[in-house]
Design a protein around this motif. Structure first.
Motif, PDB file in Angstrom:
ATOM      1  N   GLN A  65      -9.334  -1.710   0.534  1.00  0.00           N
ATOM      2  CA  GLN A  65      -8.948  -3.038   0.999  1.00  0.00           C
ATOM      3  C   GLN A  65      -8.515  -3.883  -0.195  1.00  0.00           C
ATOM      4  OE1 GLN A  65     -12.592  -4.055   2.961  1.00  0.00           O
ATOM      5  NE2 GLN A  65     -12.042  -2.983   4.841  1.00  0.00           N
ATOM      6  N   MET A  66      -7.275  -4.317  -0.185  1.00  0.00           N
ATOM      7  CA  MET A  66      -6.693  -4.984  -1.353  1.00  0.00           C
ATOM      8  C   MET A  66      -7.443  -6.252  -1.758  1.00  0.00           C
ATOM      9  SD  MET A  66      -2.633  -4.664  -0.610  1.00  0.00           S
ATOM     10  CE  MET A  66      -1.902  -3.111  -0.117  1.00  0.00           C
ATOM     11  N   SER A  67      -7.960  -6.977  -0.789  1.00  0.00           N
ATOM     12  CA  SER A  67      -8.608  -8.250  -1.110  1.00  0.00           C
ATOM     13  C   SER A  67      -9.976  -8.068  -1.748  1.00  0.00           C
ATOM     14  CB  SER A  67      -8.747  -9.103   0.164  1.00  0.00           C
ATOM     15  OG  SER A  67      -7.476  -9.446   0.664  1.00  0.00           O
ATOM     16  N   GLY A  68     -10.494  -6.857  -1.743  1.00  0.00           N
ATOM     17  CA  GLY A  68     -11.821  -6.618  -2.305  1.00  0.00           C
ATOM     18  C   GLY A  68     -11.851  -6.527  -3.813  1.00  0.00           C
ATOM     19  N   ARG A  69     -10.691  -6.373  -4.431  1.00  0.00           N
ATOM     20  CA  ARG A  69     -10.615  -6.220  -5.883  1.00  0.00           C
ATOM     21  C   ARG A  69      -9.301  -6.830  -6.366  1.00  0.00           C
ATOM     22  NH1 ARG A  69     -11.749  -1.777  -3.188  1.00  0.00           N
ATOM     23  NH2 ARG A  69     -13.645  -0.562  -3.572  1.00  0.00           N
ATOM     24  N   ALA A  70      -9.315  -7.268  -7.609  1.00  0.00           N
ATOM     25  CA  ALA A  70      -8.049  -7.679  -8.215  1.00  0.00           C
ATOM     26  C   ALA A  70      -7.138  -6.460  -8.321  1.00  0.00           C
ATOM     27  CB  ALA A  70      -8.298  -8.259  -9.605  1.00  0.00           C
ATOM     28  N   PRO A  71      -5.834  -6.631  -8.262  1.00  0.00           N
ATOM     29  CA  PRO A  71      -4.931  -5.482  -8.391  1.00  0.00           C
ATOM     30  C   PRO A  71      -5.184  -4.661  -9.648  1.00  0.00           C
ATOM     31  CG  PRO A  71      -3.715  -7.415  -7.667  1.00  0.00           C
ATOM     32  CD  PRO A  71      -5.094  -7.889  -7.995  1.00  0.00           C
ATOM     33  N   THR A  72      -5.458  -5.330 -10.764  1.00  0.00           N
ATOM     34  CA  THR A  72      -5.733  -4.590 -11.999  1.00  0.00           C
ATOM     35  C   THR A  72      -7.029  -3.796 -11.890  1.00  0.00           C
ATOM     36  OG1 THR A  72      -6.633  -6.685 -12.842  1.00  0.00           O
ATOM     37  CG2 THR A  72      -4.429  -6.043 -13.600  1.00  0.00           C
ATOM     38  N   SER A  73      -7.986  -4.305 -11.135  1.00  0.00           N
ATOM     39  CA  SER A  73      -9.232  -3.565 -10.932  1.00  0.00           C
ATOM     40  C   SER A  73      -8.982  -2.309 -10.095  1.00  0.00           C
ATOM     41  CB  SER A  73     -10.270  -4.460 -10.247  1.00  0.00           C
ATOM     42  OG  SER A  73     -11.460  -3.747  -9.984  1.00  0.00           O
ATOM     43  N   ILE A  74      -8.168  -2.434  -9.063  1.00  0.00           N
ATOM     44  CA  ILE A  74      -7.812  -1.256  -8.265  1.00  0.00           C
ATOM     45  C   ILE A  74      -7.151  -0.211  -9.158  1.00  0.00           C
ATOM     46  CG2 ILE A  74      -6.392  -0.397  -6.368  1.00  0.00           C
ATOM     47  CD1 ILE A  74      -6.650  -3.137  -5.053  1.00  0.00           C
ATOM     48  N   ALA A  75      -6.239  -0.666 -10.025  1.00  0.00           N
ATOM     49  CA  ALA A  75      -5.561   0.257 -10.933  1.00  0.00           C
ATOM     50  C   ALA A  75      -6.551   0.926 -11.880  1.00  0.00           C
ATOM     51  CB  ALA A  75      -4.493  -0.492 -11.725  1.00  0.00           C
ATOM     52  N   MET A  76      -7.553   0.183 -12.363  1.00  0.00           N
ATOM     53  CA  MET A  76      -8.572   0.757 -13.245  1.00  0.00           C
ATOM     54  C   MET A  76      -9.351   1.863 -12.537  1.00  0.00           C
ATOM     55  SD  MET A  76      -9.880  -2.799 -14.989  1.00  0.00           S
ATOM     56  CE  MET A  76     -11.384  -2.108 -15.673  1.00  0.00           C
ATOM     57  N   HIS A  77      -9.754   1.611 -11.282  1.00  0.00           N
ATOM     58  CA  HIS A  77     -10.449   2.645 -10.501  1.00  0.00           C
ATOM     59  C   HIS A  77      -9.586   3.894 -10.389  1.00  0.00           C
ATOM     60  CE1 HIS A  77     -14.038   0.584  -9.035  1.00  0.00           C
ATOM     61  NE2 HIS A  77     -13.311  -0.491  -8.774  1.00  0.00           N
ATOM     62  N   SER A  96      -6.268  -4.880   5.426  1.00  0.00           N
ATOM     63  CA  SER A  96      -7.383  -5.099   6.336  1.00  0.00           C
ATOM     64  C   SER A  96      -7.000  -6.200   7.331  1.00  0.00           C
ATOM     65  CB  SER A  96      -8.667  -5.430   5.564  1.00  0.00           C
ATOM     66  OG  SER A  96      -9.784  -5.434   6.431  1.00  0.00           O
ATOM     67  N   GLY A  97      -7.983  -6.971   7.811  1.00  0.00           N
ATOM     68  CA  GLY A  97      -7.712  -8.018   8.784  1.00  0.00           C
ATOM     69  C   GLY A  97      -8.338  -9.327   8.352  1.00  0.00           C
ATOM     70  N   PRO A  98      -7.970 -10.432   8.999  1.00  0.00           N
ATOM     71  CA  PRO A  98      -8.461 -11.741   8.559  1.00  0.00           C
ATOM     72  C   PRO A  98      -9.970 -11.905   8.660  1.00  0.00           C
ATOM     73  CG  PRO A  98      -7.241 -11.910  10.639  1.00  0.00           C
ATOM     74  CD  PRO A  98      -7.015 -10.534  10.105  1.00  0.00           C
ATOM     75  N   PRO A 262      -4.590 -13.672  16.503  1.00  0.00           N
ATOM     76  CA  PRO A 262      -3.894 -12.384  16.597  1.00  0.00           C
ATOM     77  C   PRO A 262      -4.843 -11.207  16.411  1.00  0.00           C
ATOM     78  CG  PRO A 262      -3.616 -13.291  14.413  1.00  0.00           C
ATOM     79  CD  PRO A 262      -4.386 -14.315  15.194  1.00  0.00           C
ATOM     80  N   ASN A 263      -4.447 -10.080  16.952  1.00  0.00           N
ATOM     81  CA  ASN A 263      -5.238  -8.859  16.813  1.00  0.00           C
ATOM     82  C   ASN A 263      -4.254  -7.720  16.548  1.00  0.00           C
ATOM     83  OD1 ASN A 263      -6.600  -6.335  17.587  1.00  0.00           O
ATOM     84  ND2 ASN A 263      -8.282  -7.687  18.221  1.00  0.00           N
ATOM     85  N   PHE A 264      -4.228  -7.244  15.314  1.00  0.00           N
ATOM     86  CA  PHE A 264      -3.192  -6.303  14.895  1.00  0.00           C
ATOM     87  C   PHE A 264      -3.357  -4.930  15.548  1.00  0.00           C
ATOM     88  CE2 PHE A 264      -3.771  -9.316  11.304  1.00  0.00           C
ATOM     89  CZ  PHE A 264      -2.568  -9.984  11.451  1.00  0.00           C
ATOM     90  N   HIS A 265      -4.594  -4.487  15.725  1.00  0.00           N
ATOM     91  CA  HIS A 265      -4.809  -3.197  16.384  1.00  0.00           C
ATOM     92  C   HIS A 265      -4.339  -3.263  17.844  1.00  0.00           C
ATOM     93  CE1 HIS A 265      -6.684  -1.955  12.822  1.00  0.00           C
ATOM     94  NE2 HIS A 265      -7.942  -2.203  13.109  1.00  0.00           N
ATOM     95  N   LYS A 266      -4.702  -4.334  18.516  1.00  0.00           N
ATOM     96  CA  LYS A 266      -4.299  -4.503  19.911  1.00  0.00           C
ATOM     97  C   LYS A 266      -2.776  -4.545  20.030  1.00  0.00           C
ATOM     98  CE  LYS A 266      -4.939  -7.666  23.864  1.00  0.00           C
ATOM     99  NZ  LYS A 266      -3.679  -8.431  23.879  1.00  0.00           N
ATOM    100  N   GLN A 267      -2.119  -5.188  19.065  1.00  0.00           N
ATOM    101  CA  GLN A 267      -0.665  -5.281  19.106  1.00  0.00           C
ATOM    102  C   GLN A 267      -0.004  -3.909  19.013  1.00  0.00           C
ATOM    103  OE1 GLN A 267       0.345  -7.997  15.959  1.00  0.00           O
ATOM    104  NE2 GLN A 267      -0.395  -9.804  17.071  1.00  0.00           N
TER     105      GLN A 267
END
Length: 347
Positions: A65-77, A96-98, A262-267
């Motif tokens: 989930q992108m919002s769980g980490r900074a982009p640079t942190s994701i890259a480090m992992h 993810s979702g709102p 909104p509900n993205f899965h339902k859509q």
């Protein structure tokens, strides 16, 4: 078409028997193992733990989930695990979702497409290690000079030289604009409800992305990793029982997950032609009538979303998925014996 073992995310407790599943997938010729995260276990740690006993399978996240980490942190992992595994990482990400982004991570959900583009660009800068990493976008400014800044931030390169500058980035995407952007900027796509009957709906969206100037891939070298439950049964009676057992999961995604609107899965189900059904399933779910919601799910929908049948039927159905452009089936398996059986049937 390759096979991937989908380990998913944990429930209330860590799963048991996972090491045996991973070993069986490696021995049986599966191409990859994938882990996921929601708001409990993370996706990277299990790959490092269970992946250490493997030498061949790719190690993928579906999804981080992108919002769980900074982009640079994701890259480090990703670059760390890629070194430890000898270059076997597939970085699968999604917005993810709102409810999760704002309720769990405390981050704004707005502008998900623009945020995705910035995240991917920053990660590619880190992995390329050609210049110091910067970003002028409004969502992940680097260096940060906004409110609260002490003004001392400076652009940096990763200390560690990445093993691969081209770690594959796959994106989870559901709507037309997101799928098109995925085809433009990513190496692969992880759809959530891709089926042979719905495949034609996605093709124009993918084509739009591939046709954009500077698109990273073409249809010929773009990967589509579709999640699908595969189960070999003895005949119609057992198949009916399996289908009934899977209806609660379909109902949950159709009407019981996320906000009413909104509900993205339902859509996604609505775009597949099930708008009236999705409305009623959601209505019952919100009223607490889960059993009635589950009872509305038709056998044909579950059968379309998954591959359930005798060995010969499973082989025939898998070929149909492959014909639509699927390059990898991400499968959840109950035990090592099932892993081996499915590998033999679909070899």
């Amino acid at each position: 078409m390759k096979l991937g073992l989908q380990l998913g995310y944990w429930g209330a407790q860590p799963p048991t028997g996972t090491a045996e599943l991973v070993a069986a997938a490696e021995d049986a010729g599966f191409d990859a193992i994938f882990t996921a995260e929601a708001w409990g276990s993370d996706a990277f740690t299990p790959l490092a733990w269970w992946g250490r006993e493997t030498s061949r399978v790719r190690l993928g996240t579906s999804i981080v989930q992108m919002s769980g980490r900074a982009p640079t942190s994701i890259a480090m992992h990703a670059l760390t695990l890629d070194h430890l595994s000898g270059g076997r990482v597939v970085l699968g990400m999604g917005v993810s979702g709102p409810q999760v982004v704002e309720g769990w991570y405390g981050q704004p959900f707005s502008k998900p497409l623009a945020r995705t583009r910035e995240v991917v660009d920053i990660i590619r800068q880190v992995l390329a290690r050609e210049e110091k990493v910067t970003n002028d976008g409004p969502h992940y400014p680097l260096p940060f000079n906004g409110p609260g800044s002490v003004g001392l931030g400076k652009p940096l390169k990763p200390i560690v030289h990445p093993l691969r500058a081209d770690i594959p980035i796959w994106l989870g995407a559901e709507g037309p604009k997101n799928v098109a952007q995925t085809a433009e900027i990513a190496d692969g796509w992880i759809p959530i409800f891709y089926t042979p009957n719905s495949a034609a709906m996605y093709q124009p969206w993918l084509d739009e992305g591939f046709a954009r100037p500077g698109a990273r891939r073409t249809r010929a070298d773009f990967e589509i990793a579709a999640t699908c439950h595969v189960q070999i049964v003895s005949g119609p009676a057992e198949k009916a029982a399996v289908i009934n057992g899977m209806k609660p999961i379909v109902a949950l995604y159709m009407g019981g997950m996320g906000a009413k609107d909104p509900n993205f899965h339902k859509q996604v189900f609505e775009r597949m032609g099930h708008e009236a059904l999705a409305d009623e399933v959601q209505k019952l779910y919100l009223e607490g009538e889960k059993d009635r919601a589950v009872a509305l799910i038709p056998d044909e929908l579950v059968d379309d979303m998954h591959i359930i049948g005798t060995a010969s039927e499973v082989k025939e159905r898998a070929a149909q998925w492959e014909e639509t452009g699927v390059t990898t089936l991400l499968l959840s398996c109950r035990d090592a014996a099932e892993v081996r059986t499915i590998a033999e049937v679909l070899a």
